[in-house]
Design a protein around this motif. Structure first.
Motif, PDB file in Angstrom:
ATOM      1  N   ARG A   1       0.843  -1.213   0.000  1.00  0.00           N
ATOM      2  CA  ARG A   1       0.000   0.000   0.000  1.00  0.00           C
ATOM      3  C   ARG A   1       0.870   1.251   0.000  1.00  0.00           C
ATOM      4  O   ARG A   1       0.582   2.213  -0.726  1.00  0.00           O
ATOM      5  CB  ARG A   1      -0.917   0.014   1.224  1.00  0.00           C
ATOM      6  CG  ARG A   1      -2.170  -0.803   1.102  1.00  0.00           C
ATOM      7  CD  ARG A   1      -3.144  -0.540   2.248  1.00  0.00           C
ATOM      8  NE  ARG A   1      -2.596  -0.785   3.561  1.00  0.00           N
ATOM      9  CZ  ARG A   1      -2.661  -1.942   4.221  1.00  0.00           C
ATOM     10  NH1 ARG A   1      -3.276  -2.966   3.677  1.00  0.00           N
ATOM     11  NH2 ARG A   1      -2.143  -2.061   5.423  1.00  0.00           N
ATOM     12  N   GLU A   2       1.929   1.256   0.808  1.00  0.00           N
ATOM     13  CA  GLU A   2       2.817   2.423   0.878  1.00  0.00           C
ATOM     14  C   GLU A   2       3.500   2.678  -0.464  1.00  0.00           C
ATOM     15  O   GLU A   2       3.594   3.821  -0.905  1.00  0.00           O
ATOM     16  CB  GLU A   2       3.864   2.232   1.974  1.00  0.00           C
ATOM     17  CG  GLU A   2       3.301   2.338   3.366  1.00  0.00           C
ATOM     18  CD  GLU A   2       4.304   1.943   4.447  1.00  0.00           C
ATOM     19  OE1 GLU A   2       5.450   1.542   4.124  1.00  0.00           O
ATOM     20  OE2 GLU A   2       3.933   2.035   5.643  1.00  0.00           O
ATOM     21  N   ARG A   3       3.975   1.601  -1.119  1.00  0.00           N
ATOM     22  CA  ARG A   3       4.603   1.761  -2.434  1.00  0.00           C
ATOM     23  C   ARG A   3       3.599   2.299  -3.448  1.00  0.00           C
ATOM     24  O   ARG A   3       3.926   3.153  -4.269  1.00  0.00           O
ATOM     25  CB  ARG A   3       5.170   0.423  -2.906  1.00  0.00           C
ATOM     26  CG  ARG A   3       6.593   0.216  -2.474  1.00  0.00           C
ATOM     27  CD  ARG A   3       7.185  -1.033  -3.072  1.00  0.00           C
ATOM     28  NE  ARG A   3       7.081  -2.041  -2.019  1.00  0.00           N
ATOM     29  CZ  ARG A   3       6.743  -3.293  -2.197  1.00  0.00           C
ATOM     30  NH1 ARG A   3       6.492  -3.764  -3.379  1.00  0.00           N
ATOM     31  NH2 ARG A   3       6.668  -4.110  -1.185  1.00  0.00           N
ATOM     32  N   HIS A   4       2.379   1.796  -3.371  1.00  0.00           N
ATOM     33  CA  HIS A   4       1.330   2.243  -4.304  1.00  0.00           C
ATOM     34  C   HIS A   4       1.023   3.728  -4.080  1.00  0.00           C
ATOM     35  O   HIS A   4       0.892   4.483  -5.052  1.00  0.00           O
ATOM     36  CB  HIS A   4       0.068   1.399  -4.112  1.00  0.00           C
ATOM     37  CG  HIS A   4      -1.069   1.815  -4.986  1.00  0.00           C
ATOM     38  ND1 HIS A   4      -1.074   1.597  -6.334  1.00  0.00           N
ATOM     39  CD2 HIS A   4      -2.225   2.457  -4.692  1.00  0.00           C
ATOM     40  CE1 HIS A   4      -2.198   2.095  -6.843  1.00  0.00           C
ATOM     41  NE2 HIS A   4      -2.906   2.591  -5.870  1.00  0.00           N
ATOM     42  N   GLU A   5       0.953   4.142  -2.827  1.00  0.00           N
ATOM     43  CA  GLU A   5       0.646   5.547  -2.516  1.00  0.00           C
ATOM     44  C   GLU A   5       1.793   6.462  -2.957  1.00  0.00           C
ATOM     45  O   GLU A   5       1.549   7.582  -3.418  1.00  0.00           O
ATOM     46  CB  GLU A   5       0.382   5.712  -1.024  1.00  0.00           C
ATOM     47  CG  GLU A   5      -0.936   5.118  -0.597  1.00  0.00           C
ATOM     48  CD  GLU A   5      -1.129   5.100   0.912  1.00  0.00           C
ATOM     49  OE1 GLU A   5      -0.273   5.652   1.640  1.00  0.00           O
ATOM     50  OE2 GLU A   5      -2.130   4.531   1.366  1.00  0.00           O
ATOM     51  N   ARG A   6       3.041   6.002  -2.838  1.00  0.00           N
ATOM     52  CA  ARG A   6       4.183   6.819  -3.284  1.00  0.00           C
ATOM     53  C   ARG A   6       4.195   6.954  -4.787  1.00  0.00           C
ATOM     54  O   ARG A   6       4.646   7.977  -5.320  1.00  0.00           O
ATOM     55  CB  ARG A   6       5.497   6.197  -2.816  1.00  0.00           C
ATOM     56  CG  ARG A   6       5.838   6.496  -1.388  1.00  0.00           C
ATOM     57  CD  ARG A   6       7.279   6.139  -1.089  1.00  0.00           C
ATOM     58  NE  ARG A   6       7.597   4.756  -1.368  1.00  0.00           N
ATOM     59  CZ  ARG A   6       7.691   3.791  -0.446  1.00  0.00           C
ATOM     60  NH1 ARG A   6       7.514   4.084   0.814  1.00  0.00           N
ATOM     61  NH2 ARG A   6       7.998   2.561  -0.789  1.00  0.00           N
ATOM     62  N   ALA A   7       3.715   5.943  -5.484  1.00  0.00           N
ATOM     63  CA  ALA A   7       3.728   5.959  -6.941  1.00  0.00           C
ATOM     64  C   ALA A   7       2.669   6.920  -7.502  1.00  0.00           C
ATOM     65  O   ALA A   7       2.782   7.341  -8.643  1.00  0.00           O
ATOM     66  CB  ALA A   7       3.502   4.547  -7.488  1.00  0.00           C
ATOM     67  N   LEU A   8       1.675   7.217  -6.715  1.00  0.00           N
ATOM     68  CA  LEU A   8       0.597   8.105  -7.207  1.00  0.00           C
ATOM     69  C   LEU A   8       1.017   9.522  -7.318  1.00  0.00           C
ATOM     70  O   LEU A   8       1.695  10.230  -7.021  1.00  0.00           O
ATOM     71  CB  LEU A   8      -0.626   8.009  -6.282  1.00  0.00           C
ATOM     72  CG  LEU A   8      -1.306   6.650  -6.266  1.00  0.00           C
ATOM     73  CD1 LEU A   8      -2.463   6.658  -5.277  1.00  0.00           C
ATOM     74  CD2 LEU A   8      -1.837   6.294  -7.646  1.00  0.00           C
TER      75      LEU A   8
END
Length: 134
Positions: free
Chosen positions: A127-134
């Motif tokens: 989830r953290e990686r996904h949020e950083r990618a946004l």
């Protein structure tokens, strides 16, 4: 109890009194070591001499900033250790705060302040990686 004895216990004994005592002592020992390290870092910060040379001043300030970052990280770890000791006192230590499943003795030996089982931690990191990618 040693680590070997801890790991040799049956799964049905997970977080029994002996295991809780083992982790309580482990966390208390880590807490004491950390407090001594923090105290030493503060002493070093207080003892730093000032210089009139601009290059020395800049170097000293860079070192000071680095020491402050280390102290901040160690303070966060101290807070996590205290939280783990509180979880032990409430009977919640060793259980995933997200799923309620056992965290596991091996994981707790590697990271005694863990609050998530491996699967829940992997989901959190995803989830953290996904949020950083946004």
């Amino acid at each position: 109890m040693t680590e070997h004895e801890l790991l040799a216990q049956p799964e049905a004994d997970y977080m029994n009194d002996a295991q809780q005592g083992f982790f309580r002592e482990l966390l208390r020992g880590q807490r004491l070591e950390l407090q001594e390290r923090i105290s030493g870092e503060f002493d070093q910060l207080r003892e730093q001499e000032t210089s009139s040379d601009p290059a020395d001043i800049g170097s000293a300030e860079e070192t000071r900033q680095w020491q402050l970052r280390v102290l901040e990280r160690e303070k966060k770890l101290l807070d996590k250790i205290d939280e783990s000791l509180e979880r032990l006192a409430r009977g919640e230590y060793g259980w995933c705060r997200e799923t309620g499943e056992p965290i596991g003795l091996k994981r707790l030996l590697l990271r005694p302040t863990a609050t998530l089982c491996i699967e829940a931690k992997e989901r959190e990191e995803l989830r953290e990686r996904h949020e950083r990618a946004l």
